[in-house]
Design an enzyme around this catalytic site. Structure first.
Site, PDB file in Angstrom:
ATOM      1  N   ASP A   1     -44.625  33.794  66.643  1.00 21.67           N
ATOM      2  CA  ASP A   1     -45.228  34.716  65.685  1.00 21.67           C
ATOM      3  C   ASP A   1     -44.509  34.702  64.345  1.00 21.67           C
ATOM      4  OD1 ASP A   1     -47.207  35.729  67.487  1.00 21.67           O
ATOM      5  OD2 ASP A   1     -45.642  36.913  68.444  1.00 21.67           O
TER       6      ASP A   1
ATOM      7  N   SER B   1     -50.763  31.935  65.392  1.00 19.11           N
ATOM      8  CA  SER B   1     -50.314  32.045  66.774  1.00 19.11           C
ATOM      9  C   SER B   1     -51.305  32.894  67.555  1.00 19.11           C
ATOM     10  CB  SER B   1     -48.912  32.665  66.830  1.00 19.11           C
ATOM     11  OG  SER B   1     -48.952  33.992  66.366  1.00 19.11           O
TER      12      SER B   1
ATOM     13  N   GLU C   1     -41.139  35.454  69.180  1.00 22.18           N
ATOM     14  CA  GLU C   1     -42.399  35.918  69.753  1.00 22.18           C
ATOM     15  C   GLU C   1     -42.325  37.440  69.724  1.00 22.18           C
ATOM     16  OE1 GLU C   1     -46.175  35.563  71.158  1.00 22.18           O
ATOM     17  OE2 GLU C   1     -44.888  33.906  70.556  1.00 22.18           O
TER      18      GLU C   1
END
EC number: 3.1.21.10
Length: 160
Positions: free
Chosen positions: A40, A30, A53
């Site tokens: 992530d 990512s 994330e």
């Protein structure tokens, strides 16, 4: 240096989720190493699946671009996961937000302040509790529709 700290924080989050009983993986590609926008961290326990994330800060507000959040929501919808923005401030734990619950700036970006994270963020334990109760959180989904983060069609698909 900031990238190394971010990587360390992502690994820390993976370990914390693992300790809480989630099957978890970090997507180290990512952040630009691939053409596809990936979250992530992916975590699931057979009842709930999260695409996260992850962002960290020493104490200053955390900002995410509108594109980052849109990519998270898009991936989550297609993958069948619940989108979460995970934030960690120095000397604090991880806190999680549905994208529809995060303050949206006039420029279309997203911001999480430390005091908001501490007062309103979900903990890892909250994610576990939500996994046990199952189902989408209706109020948060409706808030996301109202704010334009999700379309009505996307929201309806979350309740199937």
């Amino acid at each position: 240096m900031a990238n190394r700290k971010g990587n360390r924080r992502e690994r820390e989050l993976v370990n914390r989720l693992d300790e809480a009983g989630f099957a978890v993986m970090r997507a180290p590609a990512s952040g630009g190493a691939t053409q596809r926008e990936l979250p992530d961290v992916l975590a699931g326990n057979g009842e709930a699946f999260y695409a996260i994330e992850a962002k960290s800060s020493s104490g200053k507000p955390i900002y995410l671009t509108g594109e980052e959040v849109e990519a998270l929501v898009y991936f989550s919808r297609n993958f069948g996961a619940r989108p979460k923005i995970g934030v960690r401030f120095d000397r604090e734990d991880w806190y999680f937000f549905h994208p529809g619950d995060v303050y949206r700036t006039d420029g279309g970006n997203y911001r999480v302040k430390k005091e908001v994270a501490l007062a309103e963020g979900e903990t890892i334990e909250d994610l576990l509790d939500r996994a046990e109760t199952g189902g989408a959180d209706v109020e948060r989904v409706l808030t996301a529709v109202e704010q334009g983060t999700l379309s009505a069609e996307e929201a309806a698909g979350m309740f199937d």
